[in-house]
Design a protein around this motif. Structure first.
Motif, PDB file in Angstrom:
ATOM      1  N   ASP A  27       0.823  -1.210   0.000  1.00  0.00           N
ATOM      2  CA  ASP A  27       0.000   0.000   0.000  1.00  0.00           C
ATOM      3  C   ASP A  27       0.859   1.262   0.000  1.00  0.00           C
ATOM      4  N   THR A  28       1.938   1.257   0.769  1.00  0.00           N
ATOM      5  CA  THR A  28       2.841   2.403   0.812  1.00  0.00           C
ATOM      6  C   THR A  28       3.517   2.598  -0.541  1.00  0.00           C
ATOM      7  N   PHE A  29       3.937   1.499  -1.157  1.00  0.00           N
ATOM      8  CA  PHE A  29       4.592   1.553  -2.467  1.00  0.00           C
ATOM      9  C   PHE A  29       3.632   2.101  -3.523  1.00  0.00           C
ATOM     10  N   ILE A  30       2.415   1.575  -3.549  1.00  0.00           N
ATOM     11  CA  ILE A  30       1.406   2.026  -4.513  1.00  0.00           C
ATOM     12  C   ILE A  30       1.131   3.513  -4.317  1.00  0.00           C
ATOM     13  N   SER A  31       0.961   3.923  -3.074  1.00  0.00           N
ATOM     14  CA  SER A  31       0.685   5.321  -2.768  1.00  0.00           C
ATOM     15  C   SER A  31       1.821   6.231  -3.229  1.00  0.00           C
ATOM     16  N   LEU A  32       3.050   5.829  -2.958  1.00  0.00           N
ATOM     17  CA  LEU A  32       4.204   6.624  -3.368  1.00  0.00           C
ATOM     18  C   LEU A  32       4.299   6.696  -4.892  1.00  0.00           C
ATOM     19  N   CYS A  33       4.046   5.591  -5.570  1.00  0.00           N
ATOM     20  CA  CYS A  33       4.055   5.598  -7.036  1.00  0.00           C
ATOM     21  C   CYS A  33       3.024   6.590  -7.568  1.00  0.00           C
ATOM     22  N   GLU A  34       1.838   6.585  -6.985  1.00  0.00           N
ATOM     23  CA  GLU A  34       0.796   7.520  -7.420  1.00  0.00           C
ATOM     24  C   GLU A  34       1.229   8.968  -7.195  1.00  0.00           C
ATOM     25  N   GLN A  35       1.865   9.237  -6.043  1.00  0.00           N
ATOM     26  CA  GLN A  35       2.342  10.590  -5.755  1.00  0.00           C
ATOM     27  C   GLN A  35       3.390  11.035  -6.774  1.00  0.00           C
ATOM     28  N   ARG A  42       5.496  -0.212 -13.619  1.00  0.00           N
ATOM     29  CA  ARG A  42       6.568   0.487 -14.321  1.00  0.00           C
ATOM     30  C   ARG A  42       7.837   0.520 -13.473  1.00  0.00           C
ATOM     31  N   GLU A  43       7.673   0.799 -12.178  1.00  0.00           N
ATOM     32  CA  GLU A  43       8.837   0.886 -11.295  1.00  0.00           C
ATOM     33  C   GLU A  43       9.469  -0.477 -11.061  1.00  0.00           C
ATOM     34  N   ILE A  44       8.665  -1.515 -10.977  1.00  0.00           N
ATOM     35  CA  ILE A  44       9.212  -2.861 -10.808  1.00  0.00           C
ATOM     36  C   ILE A  44       9.949  -3.293 -12.070  1.00  0.00           C
ATOM     37  N   ARG A  45       9.378  -2.978 -13.253  1.00  0.00           N
ATOM     38  CA  ARG A  45      10.087  -3.289 -14.513  1.00  0.00           C
ATOM     39  C   ARG A  45      11.400  -2.522 -14.592  1.00  0.00           C
ATOM     40  N   ARG A  46      11.392  -1.257 -14.140  1.00  0.00           N
ATOM     41  CA  ARG A  46      12.613  -0.444 -14.152  1.00  0.00           C
ATOM     42  C   ARG A  46      13.667  -1.062 -13.231  1.00  0.00           C
TER      43      ARG A  46
END
Length: 65
Positions: A27-35, A42-46
């Motif tokens: 949830d924290t990761f998803i929230s930060l990605c949205e911010q 995309r970030e995991i592929r990167r």
């Protein structure tokens, strides 16, 4: 009837990787990605591409491009 031409996208994503992580971290990761106006995928592929590039010389010959 005209035959449809299949378009093949460069770098087409055709596989999934399922991981299990703590829901609070997710949830924290998803929230930060949205911010940051990006997506978790995309970030995991990167990360994966960077990891592969960093360790490519250590990879077995079958895994090298």
């Amino acid at each position: 009837m005209a035959e449809k031409t299949k378009r093949i996208k460069f770098g087409k994503k055709d596989s999934q990787l399922v991981i299990r992580i703590n829901s609070e971290e997710r949830d924290t990761f998803i929230s930060l990605c949205e911010q940051l106006d990006t997506s978790a995928a995309r970030e995991i592929r990167r990360f994966i591409r960077g990891f592969l590039a960093e360790h490519q010389e250590d990879a077995p010959p079958a895994l090298k491009p």
